[in-house]
Design a protein around this motif. Structure first.
Motif, PDB file in Angstrom:
ATOM      1  N   UNK A 181       0.839  -1.189   0.000  1.00 44.64           N
ATOM      2  CA  UNK A 181       0.000   0.000   0.000  1.00 44.64           C
ATOM      3  C   UNK A 181       0.873   1.237   0.000  1.00 44.64           C
ATOM      4  N   UNK A 182       0.312   2.321  -0.490  1.00 43.74           N
ATOM      5  CA  UNK A 182       0.972   3.615  -0.408  1.00 43.74           C
ATOM      6  C   UNK A 182       0.883   4.094   1.028  1.00 43.74           C
ATOM      7  N   UNK A 183       1.838   4.868   1.447  1.00 41.20           N
ATOM      8  CA  UNK A 183       1.895   5.359   2.820  1.00 41.20           C
ATOM      9  C   UNK A 183       0.602   6.054   3.222  1.00 41.20           C
ATOM     10  N   UNK A 184      -0.114   6.627   2.267  1.00 40.32           N
ATOM     11  CA  UNK A 184      -1.323   7.394   2.587  1.00 40.32           C
ATOM     12  C   UNK A 184      -2.572   6.527   2.623  1.00 40.32           C
ATOM     13  N   UNK A 185      -2.456   5.231   2.331  1.00 36.75           N
ATOM     14  CA  UNK A 185      -3.635   4.368   2.269  1.00 36.75           C
ATOM     15  C   UNK A 185      -4.073   3.812   3.616  1.00 36.75           C
ATOM     16  N   UNK A 186      -3.345   4.089   4.673  1.00 33.86           N
ATOM     17  CA  UNK A 186      -3.780   3.622   5.980  1.00 33.86           C
ATOM     18  C   UNK A 186      -3.675   4.755   6.986  1.00 33.86           C
ATOM     19  N   UNK A 187      -4.356   4.600   8.085  1.00 27.25           N
ATOM     20  CA  UNK A 187      -4.399   5.652   9.097  1.00 27.25           C
ATOM     21  C   UNK A 187      -3.035   5.789   9.769  1.00 27.25           C
ATOM     22  N   UNK A 188      -2.458   6.964   9.659  1.00 25.75           N
ATOM     23  CA  UNK A 188      -1.173   7.253  10.302  1.00 25.75           C
ATOM     24  C   UNK A 188      -1.479   7.971  11.611  1.00 25.75           C
ATOM     25  N   UNK A 189      -1.019   7.419  12.730  1.00 24.63           N
ATOM     26  CA  UNK A 189      -1.325   8.042  14.020  1.00 24.63           C
ATOM     27  C   UNK A 189      -0.695   9.429  14.168  1.00 24.63           C
ATOM     28  N   UNK A 190      -1.291  10.225  15.039  1.00 22.79           N
ATOM     29  CA  UNK A 190      -0.729  11.542  15.345  1.00 22.79           C
ATOM     30  C   UNK A 190       0.713  11.378  15.800  1.00 22.79           C
ATOM     31  N   UNK A 191       1.565  12.300  15.397  1.00 24.37           N
ATOM     32  CA  UNK A 191       2.962  12.274  15.813  1.00 24.37           C
ATOM     33  C   UNK A 191       3.864  11.466  14.906  1.00 24.37           C
ATOM     34  N   UNK A 192       3.301  10.786  13.913  1.00 24.74           N
ATOM     35  CA  UNK A 192       4.111  10.013  12.972  1.00 24.74           C
ATOM     36  C   UNK A 192       4.076  10.739  11.633  1.00 24.74           C
ATOM     37  N   UNK A 193       5.184  11.364  11.264  1.00 29.74           N
ATOM     38  CA  UNK A 193       5.268  12.112  10.018  1.00 29.74           C
ATOM     39  C   UNK A 193       5.954  11.267   8.962  1.00 29.74           C
ATOM     40  N   UNK A 194       5.187  10.826   7.998  1.00 30.66           N
ATOM     41  CA  UNK A 194       5.732   9.980   6.939  1.00 30.66           C
ATOM     42  C   UNK A 194       5.863  10.723   5.612  1.00 30.66           C
ATOM     43  N   UNK A 195       5.719  12.034   5.626  1.00 32.08           N
ATOM     44  CA  UNK A 195       5.777  12.786   4.368  1.00 32.08           C
ATOM     45  C   UNK A 195       7.124  12.650   3.664  1.00 32.08           C
ATOM     46  N   UNK A 196       8.202  12.485   4.416  1.00 26.41           N
ATOM     47  CA  UNK A 196       9.524  12.340   3.798  1.00 26.41           C
ATOM     48  C   UNK A 196       9.630  11.057   2.982  1.00 26.41           C
ATOM     49  N   UNK A 197       8.749  10.102   3.248  1.00 24.96           N
ATOM     50  CA  UNK A 197       8.848   8.791   2.600  1.00 24.96           C
ATOM     51  C   UNK A 197       7.859   8.622   1.465  1.00 24.96           C
ATOM     52  N   UNK A 198       7.015   9.604   1.222  1.00 18.79           N
ATOM     53  CA  UNK A 198       6.053   9.510   0.126  1.00 18.79           C
ATOM     54  C   UNK A 198       6.811   9.411  -1.188  1.00 18.79           C
ATOM     55  N   UNK A 199       6.480   8.429  -1.987  1.00 23.45           N
ATOM     56  CA  UNK A 199       7.109   8.270  -3.290  1.00 23.45           C
ATOM     57  C   UNK A 199       8.478   7.629  -3.259  1.00 23.45           C
ATOM     58  N   UNK A 200       8.871   7.011  -2.133  1.00 23.74           N
ATOM     59  CA  UNK A 200      10.193   6.400  -2.028  1.00 23.74           C
ATOM     60  C   UNK A 200      10.244   5.008  -2.652  1.00 23.74           C
ATOM     61  N   UNK A 201       9.215   4.617  -3.345  1.00 29.79           N
ATOM     62  CA  UNK A 201       9.174   3.291  -3.956  1.00 29.79           C
ATOM     63  C   UNK A 201       9.948   3.282  -5.269  1.00 29.79           C
ATOM     64  N   UNK A 202      10.858   2.325  -5.396  1.00 33.54           N
ATOM     65  CA  UNK A 202      11.658   2.224  -6.616  1.00 33.54           C
ATOM     66  C   UNK A 202      11.360   0.952  -7.402  1.00 33.54           C
ATOM     67  N   UNK A 203      10.548   0.078  -6.842  1.00 30.48           N
ATOM     68  CA  UNK A 203      10.249  -1.174  -7.516  1.00 30.48           C
ATOM     69  C   UNK A 203      11.248  -2.279  -7.220  1.00 30.48           C
ATOM     70  N   UNK A 204      12.182  -2.051  -6.300  1.00 27.92           N
ATOM     71  CA  UNK A 204      13.158  -3.089  -5.958  1.00 27.92           C
ATOM     72  C   UNK A 204      12.518  -4.270  -5.235  1.00 27.92           C
ATOM     73  N   UNK A 205      11.417  -4.028  -4.555  1.00 27.08           N
ATOM     74  CA  UNK A 205      10.713  -5.074  -3.820  1.00 27.08           C
ATOM     75  C   UNK A 205       9.685  -5.700  -4.757  1.00 27.08           C
ATOM     76  N   UNK A 206       9.893  -6.977  -5.119  1.00 32.31           N
ATOM     77  CA  UNK A 206       8.961  -7.605  -6.056  1.00 32.31           C
ATOM     78  C   UNK A 206       7.932  -8.462  -5.313  1.00 32.31           C
TER      79      UNK A 206
END
Length: 152
Positions: A64-89
């Motif tokens: 799932x994309x980082x934004x597809x699930x509920x992220x609790x308060x205090x957890x900032x995942x914006x730096x990781x948005x779009x970090x997918x390169x396709x290395x994980x098959x």
């Protein structure tokens, strides 16, 4: 072990490793993500891929994309948005999913150990050359240590 890149290669990478961290109940916590961001900001590691895997109560899994699930308060995942390169098959996802508990979320981080490049360059300036690099799994290390202890 993997063969090393040729000296002077512009495509040279440090050793690449991965971590798969499970969050039971899907409860993400901020501390590890903050630590990872600090390591990346200081150039110690470079994040090549970050994927999130969810396993529902019925045992079905999907990336799932980082934004597809509920992220609790205090957890900032914006730096990781779009970090997918396709290395994980899909086979990687299957292996990781098999180890997950139902109702959990896992983050898989594939990262390059950048700190190694300066070390190798220092030795190269003195005429040495990198001929191989690689990793040893924690389970292999524990097994080797257990074997050493039992033979003592």
């Amino acid at each position: 072990m993997t063969a090393a890149a040729q000296p002077g290669s512009d495509d040279e990478l440090g050793p690449v490793d991965f971590l798969a961290i499970e969050f039971p109940g899907g409860r993400l916590t901020a501390a590890g993500f903050e630590q990872l961001l600090s390591l990346a900001d200081r150039g110690v590691v470079e994040i090549l891929d970050m994927e999130f895997i969810v396993k529902d109560a019925d045992g079905k899994t999907k990336k799932v994309d980082v934004w597809e699930f509920a992220v609790p308060d205090g957890v900032d995942l914006t730096a990781w948005a779009g970090a997918s390169s396709g290395l994980l098959d899909d086979s990687d996802v299957g292996e990781i999913s098999a180890a997950m508990q139902p109702g959990s979320v896992a983050v898989v981080v594939i990262y390059e150990n950048r700190w190694v490049l300066g070390l190798v360059d220092a030795w190269r300036r003195d005429g040495a050359r990198l001929i191989a690099d690689g990793g040893i799994s924690a389970s292999d290390i524990v097994a080797a240590l257990d074997a050493t202890e039992s033979s003592s």
